[in-house]
Design an enzyme around this catalytic site. Structure first.
Site: not given
Ligand code: NDP
Length: 247
Positions: A140, A153
């Site tokens: 990501s 995350y």
């Protein structure tokens, strides 16, 4: 067709980036193994792609279940292995650390880090023996940046990037290539995995609302196709893909 005769395993193929990638790889001639927890969604996708002449194996699993991932790896090995792993399954139940939502931290760590490692482990030795393979890990933009509420995350995605980079260096000698793909905001079901109601509403309003010009899952599928179709001497180590907005 750029991938005729190749076989790819796509995790998280029941929606979003994984589903778009499965469709694109199949359109380019690849046979597929598709995994996720929602079997009905996988079955629907398999029916669609089989109608185009591709060989599709539905392998439902929970990537946090080490044995289940290993078993699918063994099934794959028994059928000759895969050329490509799209290690994409992931989840994002974010919240401020002060809330102490430890179960959700563990779910992100188990899914986004351990699940990625289990899938690598399930195919890597076979690829190394055949001296041929490509592992694509989906991390990501949160592998490079941190955001309030997204500490765990971002931690998992930093870990995926670090694991990818290490694996890339180690795997070269076995003829295995590794690519870490780092998407910015993509319109998918991912924000639905946020359990904290206020954060989910805020993320949906701010980052994933209809007024945002976010990426589409197909944009990431295109980047993945680029990475896995380069000549043998080209190592696409990392791809960072952002929506065209100032960040
Ligand atoms: P989706 O929620 O649409 O897709 C997530 C996929 O992962 C689903 O197919 C889901 O299937 C699967 N999955 C989740 N948990 C598990 C599990 N325990 N076992 C097996 N499969 C699981 O979101 P995206 O397509 O956006 O997410 C794909 C990847 O892209 C993730 O790793 C995410 O972190 C990453 N990413 C997404 C961005 C975005 O803005 N959307 C930005 C950057 C990275 P099922 O529920 O059926 O198990």
């Amino acid at each position: 067709m750029k991938l005729l005769g190749k076989k790819a395993w796509v995790t998280g193929a029941s929606s979003g980036i994984g589903q778009a990638t499965a469709r694109l790889l199949a359109a380019e001639g690849a046979d597929l193994v598709i995994s996720a927890r929602r079997q009905a969604k996988l079955q629907q996708l398999a029916d669609e792609l089989r109608a185009t002449g591709r060989d599709i194996t539905v392998a439902p699993l929970d990537v946090t279940d080490r044995q289940a991932v290993q078993q699918v790896g063994e099934q794959i090995a028994a059928q000759g292995g895969v050329d490509i792993l799209i290690n994409n399954a992931g989840t994002m139940p974010i919240s401020p650390l002060i809330n102490g939502r430890v179960d959700e931290w563990e779910l992100m760590i188990d899914t986004n880090i351990k699940g990625v490692l289990y899938a690598i482990n399930a195919v890597y030795s076979g690829m190394a023996e055949r001296k041929q393979g490509h592992i694509v890990n989906i991390s990501s933009i949160a592998a490079r940046q941190t955001y309030p509420s997204a500490g765990v995350y971002a931690g998992t995605k930093h870990a995926v990037r670090a694991i990818s980079d290490t694996l890339r260096k180690e795997a070269i000698r076995y003829g295995v290539r590794v690519t870490d793909v780092q998407p910015g905001a993509v319109d998918t079901e991912l924000p639905d995995s946020i359990v904290h109601e206020k954060i989910r509403a805020a993320v949906k309003d701010n980052m994933y609302s209809e007024t945002q010009d976010n990426l589409k899952p197909e944009d990431i599928a295109n980047a993945i196709l680029y990475a896995v179709t380069q000549p043998a001497h080209v190592d696409v180590s990392e791809l960072l893909i952002r929506p065209l907005v100032a960040e």
